[in-house]
Structure formats: structure tokens, C-alpha cells
Design an enzyme around this catalytic site. Structure first.
Site, PDB file in Angstrom:
ATOM      1  CE  LYS A   1       0.926   1.655   4.135  1.00 56.21           C
ATOM      2  NZ  LYS A   1       1.621   2.682   4.695  1.00 56.21           N
TER       3      LYS A   1
ATOM      4  N   PRO B   1       9.561  -3.825  -0.505  1.00 59.05           N
ATOM      5  CG  PRO B   1      10.494  -1.986  -1.553  1.00 59.05           C
ATOM      6  CD  PRO B   1       9.429  -2.907  -1.672  1.00 59.05           C
TER       7      PRO B   1
ATOM      8  CB  ALA C   1      11.601  -1.536   7.749  1.00 59.67           C
ATOM      9  CB  ALA C   2       9.620   0.159   2.578  1.00 56.35           C
ATOM     10  N   GLY C   3       7.314   1.639   4.790  1.00 56.04           N
ATOM     11  CA  GLY C   3       6.144   2.190   4.710  1.00 56.04           C
ATOM     12  C   GLY C   3       5.250   1.967   3.846  1.00 56.04           C
TER      13      GLY C   3
ATOM     14  CB  ALA D   1       1.584  -1.751   4.961  1.00 55.59           C
ATOM     15  N   GLY D   2       4.509  -4.031   4.006  1.00 53.18           N
ATOM     16  CA  GLY D   2       4.912  -5.462   3.633  1.00 53.18           C
ATOM     17  C   GLY D   2       4.198  -6.317   4.732  1.00 53.18           C
TER      18      GLY D   2
ATOM     19  CB  SER E   1       0.057  -4.943   7.247  1.00 50.14           C
ATOM     20  OG  SER E   1       0.836  -3.987   8.330  1.00 50.14           O
TER      21      SER E   1
ATOM     22  CG  ASP F   1      -0.758   0.140   8.221  1.00 48.59           C
ATOM     23  OD1 ASP F   1      -1.792   0.915   8.469  1.00 48.59           O
ATOM     24  OD2 ASP F   1       0.364   0.309   7.774  1.00 48.59           O
TER      25      ASP F   1
HETATM   26  P1  ATP Z   1       4.157  -0.074   7.827  1.00 50.02           P
HETATM   27  O1  ATP Z   1       3.878   0.788   6.872  1.00 50.02           O
HETATM   28  O2  ATP Z   1       2.893  -0.950   8.508  1.00 50.02           O
HETATM   29  O3  ATP Z   1       4.686   0.534   9.286  1.00 50.02           O
HETATM   30  P2  ATP Z   1       6.542  -0.957   7.026  1.00 50.02           P
HETATM   31  O4  ATP Z   1       6.354  -1.390   5.516  1.00 50.02           O
HETATM   32  O5  ATP Z   1       7.181   0.295   7.464  1.00 50.02           O
HETATM   33  O6  ATP Z   1       5.204  -1.214   7.485  1.00 50.02           O
HETATM   34  P3  ATP Z   1       7.401  -3.822   7.229  1.00 50.02           P
HETATM   35  O7  ATP Z   1       7.720  -4.267   5.969  1.00 50.02           O
HETATM   36  O8  ATP Z   1       5.978  -4.319   7.501  1.00 50.02           O
HETATM   37  O9  ATP Z   1       7.321  -2.345   7.327  1.00 50.02           O
HETATM   38  O10 ATP Z   1       8.235  -4.412   8.358  1.00 50.02           O
HETATM   39  C1  ATP Z   1       8.753  -3.818   9.801  1.00 50.02           C
HETATM   40  C2  ATP Z   1       9.503  -4.882  10.598  1.00 50.02           C
HETATM   41  O11 ATP Z   1       8.631  -5.911  10.738  1.00 50.02           O
HETATM   42  C3  ATP Z   1      10.804  -5.230   9.727  1.00 50.02           C
HETATM   43  O12 ATP Z   1      11.850  -4.328  10.185  1.00 50.02           O
HETATM   44  C4  ATP Z   1      10.674  -6.706   9.878  1.00 50.02           C
HETATM   45  O13 ATP Z   1      11.692  -6.942  10.832  1.00 50.02           O
HETATM   46  C5  ATP Z   1       9.605  -7.059  10.733  1.00 50.02           C
HETATM   47  N1  ATP Z   1       8.744  -8.094   9.941  1.00 50.02           N
HETATM   48  C6  ATP Z   1       7.917  -9.030  10.780  1.00 50.02           C
HETATM   49  N2  ATP Z   1       7.216  -9.844   9.966  1.00 50.02           N
HETATM   50  C7  ATP Z   1       7.522  -9.345   8.726  1.00 50.02           C
HETATM   51  C8  ATP Z   1       6.706  -9.428   7.318  1.00 50.02           C
HETATM   52  N3  ATP Z   1       6.115 -10.803   7.125  1.00 50.02           N
HETATM   53  N4  ATP Z   1       7.472  -8.862   6.320  1.00 50.02           N
HETATM   54  C9  ATP Z   1       8.084  -7.819   6.463  1.00 50.02           C
HETATM   55  N5  ATP Z   1       8.790  -7.300   7.681  1.00 50.02           N
HETATM   56  C10 ATP Z   1       8.433  -8.334   8.881  1.00 50.02           C
END
Ligand code: ATP
Length: 282
Positions: free
Chosen positions: A8, A90, A92-94, A96-97, A99, A132
Site C-alpha cells: 500500500k 521493500p 520497513a519501507a512504509g 506495509a509489507g 501487514s 494496517d
Molecule cells: P508499516 O507501513 O505498516 O509501518 P513497513 O512497510 O514500514 O510497515 P514492514 O515491511 O511491515 O514495515 O516491516 C517492519 C518490520 O517488521 C521489519 O523491520 C521486519 O523486521 C518485521 N517483520 C515481521 N514480519 C514481517 C513480514 N512478514 N514482512 C516484513 N517485515 C516483517
């Protein structure tokens, strides 16, 4: 069973207050995009989780693993599973990978065990895992309020995007902790943005996008501002950081411009994609 789970972006993000428990109250426009992870679920003697990306934990701290546990407990499922995550989004990218992976597990087990859960029931289970997660049972374009769980479906936005994740790590916790609500100079006009979306006015939408979390990240990480500028130079109608960053996206009217922008950014950023919006979730 293989479930495709999209990333997203946030077409706008406003922080409108704080709950007593410290959670920020948000007003966001969420949008699913054609950048997918794939989650494969198979029955197995023991619980196993694998992922092709080394920065994703393959133990209980993986949100997909926790989603299995929640489903097993709630529906008395005694089987164990092998969960194989093909990660293209990617980390931890924002975007929501994590979620979207959790939503995929809930949906996958719902189908596998013919649980006949409604979307609302799946959203409720998803919310236990993260704010999310419920959005991915709707997908397309939604207004998300509360901590992200109150969803209102909007007209689906259709456009080309360039999405770039600079090679920096931004902690979501850090961003929210350093956000000073009284120092936010510009808030998005969410009502107006919704009008643009519902009248399919992509240009006005792109020009009105605001993410208040940029006030923290752009100061700390100038690369975010630089990417936004490059996207605008290459003809983006608007460009914004997604979620708490560091990913940045640009909206393009013309796919050829998006591809040129992609080529320029690829010189120094590995994770850059040309994608379109989609009108579904997991
Ligand atoms: P959001 O936008 O919801 O904050 P994000 O895109 O910033 O999410 P994610 O990619 O969901 O961040 O990952 C955040 C952290 O969660 C990562 O640093 C990782 O160590 C941990 N994590 C746990 N499960 C997963 C997964 N299935 N996929 C990705 N990261 C995961």
C-alpha cells in the site's frame, strides 16, 4: 495455497490527535498498488516460516507467523503449517509489507478451512495484529481513520506510479515519537482530497497530497526530499513519502515519463518500481 498480497501507499496522511494510550489518531488515504509479495501456505508437521529476504525474521516475530497463531487459537486449528514468503515489497519501507502478509494468512486459512468469515470478521482479527492489516481486506482506495482501522471505501484511483525506497532505515516508532503536533505547518485537506478522488481528478489529487510525517523524516533524511524533487523534474503530478517512510512515490499521467524517472532513480537506488494502482486487496 498461494496468496498474492499487494503493498500500500498513503495518498495522504494526517495526524489529528492522540489517544489516551499514546496511539496517534490518523486520517489517511490508503491505496493498494501492483507490487506483490506471495505467501504460500502448506500443511506441515511443525510450524516453519521461510523468506527469500534476509532482513525478514523467520520466527515468532514474523507477523505472518503471529497471524497463524491467532487463527489456530481462534478456530481450534490443530494442524501446523509451512509459510513461505516471497518478498518483493521493500521491508520497513512504509509500504506495509508485513501487514499484507498477515492479511494473506488470515484469508488463506479462511479459504483452506472453509471458515466463511465475512470481511468484517477478518478485519477484526487483522486489527489484533496491526492497525494496517484490516485495510488489506478492502484494498483499492480507502479513507482510514482512528488508528487506521475505521475504513471507508472511496472511488478507486487509477494511475501510474514510481515507488522508490532509498537505502536508509527509518523507524516508525522514531518518527511518531519525534512528531510534534503543534509544529505541523501544513495539514492535508482530506475532505477536498476525497472530493478529487471521487470525481476522478487525479491532477488535483496529486497536487494536494500531504503526509505530515515528512516534517520529521525530511529533516533527518534529505534523500527523501531529493527523490521527491527528481520525480517532479521527470513530470510527476505530485510526489509524497508513504507512511512513516522512507519510500517515496510519484504519480504520473504518462507511463513513459514514469519509466524515464525509474531509469534515472535506478542509478543510485536499488529498490525502485513502476507500478499502477489496483482496486483490490489480498
Ligand atoms: P508499516 O507501513 O505498516 O509501518 P513497513 O512497510 O514500514 O510497515 P514492514 O515491511 O511491515 O514495515 O516491516 C517492519 C518490520 O517488521 C521489519 O523491520 C521486519 O523486521 C518485521 N517483520 C515481521 N514480519 C514481517 C513480514 N512478514 N514482512 C516484513 N517485515 C516483517
Amino acid at each position: 495455497m498461494i496468496i498474492e498480497c499487494p503493498a500500500k501507499i498513503n495518498l495522504s496522511l494526517d495526524v489529528v490527535g492522540k489517544r489516551e494510550d499514546g496511539y496517534h489518531l490518523l486520517q489517511m488515504i490508503m491505496q493498494t498498488i501492483a507490487l506483490y509479495d506471495r505467501v504460500k501456505i502448506t500443511k506441515n508437521n511443525e510450524m516453519v516460516i521461510t523468506c527469500n529476504k534476509i532482513d525478514v525474521p523467520c520466527d515468532r516475530s514474523n507477523i505472518a507467523y503471529r497471524a497463524v497463531e491467532v487463527m489456530k487459537e481462534k478456530f481450534n486449528i490443530e494442524d501446523n503449517f509451512k509459510i513461505e514468503i516471497e518478498k518483493n515489497i521493500p521491508v520497513a519501507a512504509g509500504l506495509a509489507g508485513g501487514s499484507t502478509n498477515a492479511a494473506a494468512v488470515i484469508k488463506g486459512l479462511n479459504d483452506m478451512y472453509s471458515l466463511n468469515l465475512s470481511i468484517d470478521q477478518m478485519k477484526e482479527i487483522g486489527l489484533k495484529l496491526g492497525a494496517d492489516v484490516p485495510f488489506f481486506f478492502e484494498g483499492g482506495t480507502c479513507l482510514a481513520e482512528g488508528i487506521g482501522e475505521k475504513l471507508t471505501k472511496l472511488n478507486d484511483v487509477s494511475c501510474h506510479l514510481v515507488v522508490a525506497k532509498p537505502p536508509i532505515n527509518v523507524s516508525t516508532k522514531y518518527v511518531y515519537q519525534n512528531l510534534k503536533l503543534d509544529e505541523i505547518a501544513v495539514h492535508p485537506d482530506t475532505k477536498r482530497i476525497i472530493q478529487y478522488i471521487n470525481s476522478n481528478d487525479i491532477r488535483s489529487l496529486a497536487e494536494s497530497m500531504v503526509n505530515v510525517l515528512e516534517t520529521v523524516t525530511v529533516r533527518e533524511y534529505p534523500v527523501i526530499f531529493e527523490i521527491k524533487n527528481i520525480m517532479m523534474e521527470f513530470g510527476a503530478l505530485g510526489s509524497l513519502m508513504s507512511g512513516s517512510g522512507p519510500s517515496v512515490f510519484g504519480i504520473f499521467e504518462d507511463k513513459a515519463d514514469a519509466l524515464k524517472c525509474h531509469n534515472r532513480l535506478r542509478d543510485y537506488i536499488k529498490e525502485v518500481f513502476v507500478v499502477s494502482t489496483i482496486n483490490r486487496g489480498v
